[in-house]
Design a protein around this motif. Structure first.
Motif, mmCIF file in Angstrom:
data_model
loop_
_atom_site.group_PDB
_atom_site.id
_atom_site.type_symbol
_atom_site.label_atom_id
_atom_site.label_comp_id
_atom_site.label_asym_id
_atom_site.label_seq_id
_atom_site.Cartn_x
_atom_site.Cartn_y
_atom_site.Cartn_z
ATOM 1 N N GLY A 134 0.854 -1.183 0.000
ATOM 2 C CA GLY A 134 0.000 0.000 0.000
ATOM 3 C C GLY A 134 0.891 1.234 0.000
ATOM 4 O O GLY A 134 2.104 1.136 0.126
ATOM 5 N N SER A 140 -1.277 5.674 3.636
ATOM 6 C CA SER A 140 -2.420 4.935 4.148
ATOM 7 C C SER A 140 -2.007 3.886 5.170
ATOM 8 O O SER A 140 -2.843 3.259 5.781
ATOM 9 C CB SER A 140 -3.189 4.278 3.006
ATOM 10 O OG SER A 140 -2.381 3.308 2.390
ATOM 11 N N CYS A 196 -6.693 0.815 0.858
ATOM 12 C CA CYS A 196 -6.478 2.068 0.126
ATOM 13 C C CYS A 196 -7.630 3.037 0.433
ATOM 14 O O CYS A 196 -8.652 2.655 1.009
ATOM 15 C CB CYS A 196 -6.386 1.793 -1.373
ATOM 16 S SG CYS A 196 -7.938 1.271 -2.113
ATOM 17 N N GLU A 202 -7.269 0.963 -5.255
ATOM 18 C CA GLU A 202 -5.952 1.397 -5.726
ATOM 19 C C GLU A 202 -4.831 0.544 -5.142
ATOM 20 O O GLU A 202 -3.662 0.915 -5.208
ATOM 21 C CB GLU A 202 -5.737 2.877 -5.382
ATOM 22 C CG GLU A 202 -6.677 3.780 -6.164
ATOM 23 C CD GLU A 202 -6.680 5.225 -5.688
ATOM 24 O OE1 GLU A 202 -5.995 5.523 -4.691
ATOM 25 O OE2 GLU A 202 -7.379 6.044 -6.309
#
Ligand SMILES: [Zn+2]
Ligand SMILES: [Zn+2]
Length: 769
Positions: free
Chosen positions: A342, A346, A469, A481
């Motif tokens: 990720g 985040s 995400c 994403e």
């Protein structure tokens, strides 16, 4: 304590010898440990305690008895290791560095702390855990021999743990690691050190770890009257008396139990990265994990906890001989890989936005050794030509948070044809299509709470997403994403590993098999509830075609009185028009087929032929929203002119380069041209509920699965105005129909029994409900 856990406790036979409730693999290890006859730690001196046979020795004993290779490198192939010294808080510390041998540098780095109650054990004893993590997380692991008590009392080990992390953060590059992708992990006492270090890192403003893995952590020592301290007080290989002995050696004064480095439950946990907790059922520390989960959640930290049945403390490093350990290691690895792939922003999450609760995966109960394969039957394409043929395969059995579904109906979507024919140049064969699935739940994992056996559920285009995400956290999983985007119900992740950053394969699969089959296994979060009023066969196309058209109607705020245009009047256009009418809009359908004008009127819409220039002139600047459902490249300019100022035309049918847009028409009226992809879980549930409320659905024709190739041909030829829906009762190993559950009179959830396909093949959804 959840009721699920309470149920497990109730299944324990006799508390004196908890090995009775261990699963077969675990029991074998415990038998070997008993044969090695370790002296009771709590009755030992420290030097004695440190030289007793360990659970790791018992694993080697099992392997030797089986005639297996006991070399660490053979047990976890592909991982090299080297020993070195690293600076601790008060002198150098021995450390072992594990690295995947064939790695594209730089890799993420995990700082790992072994267990042993801060008094016994070392990196050797926990070699299998650290080595396994390097493989499962595809990361470098630095396993540290921090100072132990009683020679170095509390908080020496915590100081060393923080110093180790600080060193790794500063020297990751020299290890071929990525200094921006770090994690903390630990087992038992080391699980406490991992979390306590994450807190210290937060407070000191060091580079935050992307994730923390705490395997049966000690979360506190002040309360030794928890449920698990009681029911597992005499468990092997860790019992209550041992923990008392460890704490006694560790602390200078009992009052230190309330120091929040040790008492994590009462520490300030806010702002920590996502935490994964793994617990064993037969373990005095099980309740510590439960309390820690609650405390983290209350602090707004993302936490996933899994409790594995039939296994004991120390099971995590036993992958060589315990199937449940392999499952836990895979879970740990995939959690860490998700965090590593990720984006950094985040990784440290603010408290999640309110959402329907699908994210992230809830903590649950691993099914341990019972997770296996189930046989499945389907129709698959082996190449881009030659059509679909019967196909036998296996699916993974339902995990703790998954459900198994007997497929009743599956809609035939135009995407299925594109995919089977490899028209998007991304098909993975064999290809079992089908993402308009409705079925009956036949089995649920131990942690499932949304669905029950017997429920009628739907599965649309997605069966998972990264869940971390921004889009996932705000309920837009369809725009995930994550490195592999969402996991499609068939044909695997939307971004395959070959095209993902660092070849990420977060779902651990390259292909998925869809609903043209008798059974499907899916995360409970990605199964929709089919309202009782909605016939299952009508609901099937709604989970794709309905969601795809409803999502933009909702997003662009279509409301009563709005003028809405629908371009194209096939399967998507049919649903779009019905939904827009149900939402109170005044609807115009643009079609190239004169025969469809009457049909538009039947839906309560006005039909306009796409070459009717007079009509187009009269409709200039009159629409609040236009949805194009034409399933191929087309000219949107004639429709852009029909929008009012500031309004939007959205394309959902075509996923290719479109012809140019006349920006004069866009700019002069500040109009928008947009796109939209399928629907989120929330959209999909809403459209199902809306269809049930308004009594609308697609027009369908039910077919047997052996007619699928002819059906594909008719859809390609544009010869059908309705949706084909496959009656999955026609899919059997011997080619003979089974009785559908609806036929058998199971009308509780379906509302009414299904019509047999011979008697009434075409169902007009708008009229029948
Ligand atoms: Zn579809
Ligand atoms: Zn995502």
């Amino acid at each position: 304590m959840t009721s699920i856990v309470r149920d497990i406790i109730n299944t324990l036979h006799g508390q004196g010898d908890t090995s009775h409730s261990a699963d077969t693999d675990m029991r074998e290890v415990l038998e070997h440990l008993k044969k090695l006859a370790p002296r009771a730690i709590e009755d030992s001196t420290v030097p004695q305690a440190r030289t007793q046979p360990t659970p790791a020795d018992a694993v080697l004993s099992v392997l030797r008895a089986r005639g297996g290779d006991t070399a660490p490198a053979a047990l976890v192939p592909g991982i090299s290791s080297s020993d070195r010294l690293i600076p601790g808080a008060a002198g150098e510390l021995p450390a072992r560095i594990y690295a995947p041998q064939q790695a594209e540098s730089p890799l993420p780095v995990i700082v790992y702390f072994h267990g042993g109650g801060w008094v016994i054990a070392n990196k050797e004893v926990y070699d299998a855990s650290a080595r396994g993590l390097a493989k499962a997380a595809h990361a470098i692991v630095v396993s540290v021999d921090y100072r132990r008590a009683p020679e170095a009392k509390f908080p020496a080990a915590w100081d060393d743990a923080l110093a180790s992390y600080r060193w790794v953060a500063a020297n990751a590059g020299a290890l071929q690691g990525d200094p921006t992708r770090l994690a903390l992990a630990g087992e038992s006492a080391g699980g406490n050190l991992a979390l306590a270090t994450a807190i210290a890192v937060r407070d000191e403003g060091l580079t935050a770890p992307r994730a923390v893995l705490a395997v049966y952590p000690v979360a506190q020592t002040g309360n030794m009257d928890t449920e698990s301290y009681d029911d597992s007080r005499d468990a092997l290989p860790l019992n209550k008396a041992m923990i008392g002995w460890f704490v006694d050696k560790l602390l200078e004064r009992p009052a230190q139990k309330s120091d929040t480095r040790l008492d994590l439950i009462n520490a300030d946990l806010a702002g920590l990265p996502p935490v994964t907790i793994i617990n064993a059922e037969i373990d005095p520390l099980r309740s510590d994990g439960d309390m820690l989960e609650t405390a983290l959640r209350e602090a707004g930290v993302t936490v996933d906890r899994k409790l594995y049945r039939g296994v004991t403390h120390e099971f995590f490093g036993m992958s060589a001989v315990v199937a449940t350990a392999r499952e836990a290691m895979q879970f740990a690895g995939s959690q860490l890989r998700r965090a590593f792939h990720g984006d950094a922003a985040s990784a440290v999450t603010a408290p999640r936005k309110a959402f329907r609760g699908a994210l992230p995966r809830k903590s649950g109960v691993g099914q341990g050794a019972s997770v296996g394969k189930i046989p499945a039957l389907g129709y698959a394409a082996k190449h881009s030509f030659g059509g679909l043929k019967p196909f036998e395969f296996e699916r993974d059995a339902a995990r703790a948070d998954e459900i198994e579904i007997a497929v009743l109906y599956c809609g035939v979507c135009h995407s299925d044809i594109h995919q089977v024919r490899n028209e998007w140049s991304n098909t993975v064969y064999p290809c079992v299509p089908g993402h308009e699935v409705v079925g009956r739940v036949t089995r649920i994992g131990a942690a499932v709470s949304r669905h029950a056996v017997g429920d009628i559920v739907g599965v649309g285009c997605m069966i998972d997403s990264c869940r971390h995400c921004d889009p996932c956290q705000s309920g837009d999983e369809n725009y995930c994403e994550g490195p592999n985007s969402w996991l499609a119900t068939y044909n695997g992740p939307m971004v395959p590993a070959a095209k993902a950053p660092n070849q990420s394969n977060m779902y651990e699969r390259d292909n998925t098999f869809g609903g043209y089959s008798n059974v499907l296994v899916v995360s409970e979060d990605f199964a929709l509830k089919i309202p009782p009023r909605l016939k299952p066969e009508l609901a099937a196309p709604i989970v794709c075609a309905g969601a795809t058209t409803y999502s933009p109607l909702k997003h662009w705020g279509v409301k009563p009185g709005d003028r809405v245009g629908i371009v194209g009047f096939g399967g998507l256009g049919d649903m779009a028009a019905k939904l827009a009418v149900a939402m109170g809009a005044t609807v115009t359908i643009f079609t190239r087929t004169a025969e469809k004008l009457d049909e538009a009127a039947r839906l309560g819409a006005k039909g306009v032929l796409e070459d009717d220039t007079d009509a187009f002139a009269a409709l200039q600047s009159s629409f609040d929203f236009i949805l194009s459902t034409v399933p191929e490249k087309h000219d949107v300019n004639p429709y852009v002119r029909l929008l009012k100022k500031d309004k939007t035309l959205c394309v959902v049918g075509a996923l290719e380069m479109m012809s140019g847009v006349d920006n004069q028409q866009v700019a002069f009226h500040r109009r928008n041209v947009a796109g939209s992809l399928i629907g989120s879980l929330e959209d999909t549930q809403e459209v199902l509920d809306l269809c049930a409320l308004h009594g609308i659905g697609p027009d369908i024709e039910i077919i047997d699965i052996d007619a699928i190739n002819q059906a594909f041909k008719k859809v390609e030829d544009g010869a059908v105005r309705f949706r084909y829906v496959i009656d999955m009762a026609s899919l059997t190993a011997d080619g003979r129909r089974t009785t559908t559950e609806a036929d058998a009179g199971n009308t509780d959830a379906a509302g009414t029994p299904a019509e047999s396909s011979e008697a009434e093949p075409i169902i007009e959804g708008a009229l029948l409900l």
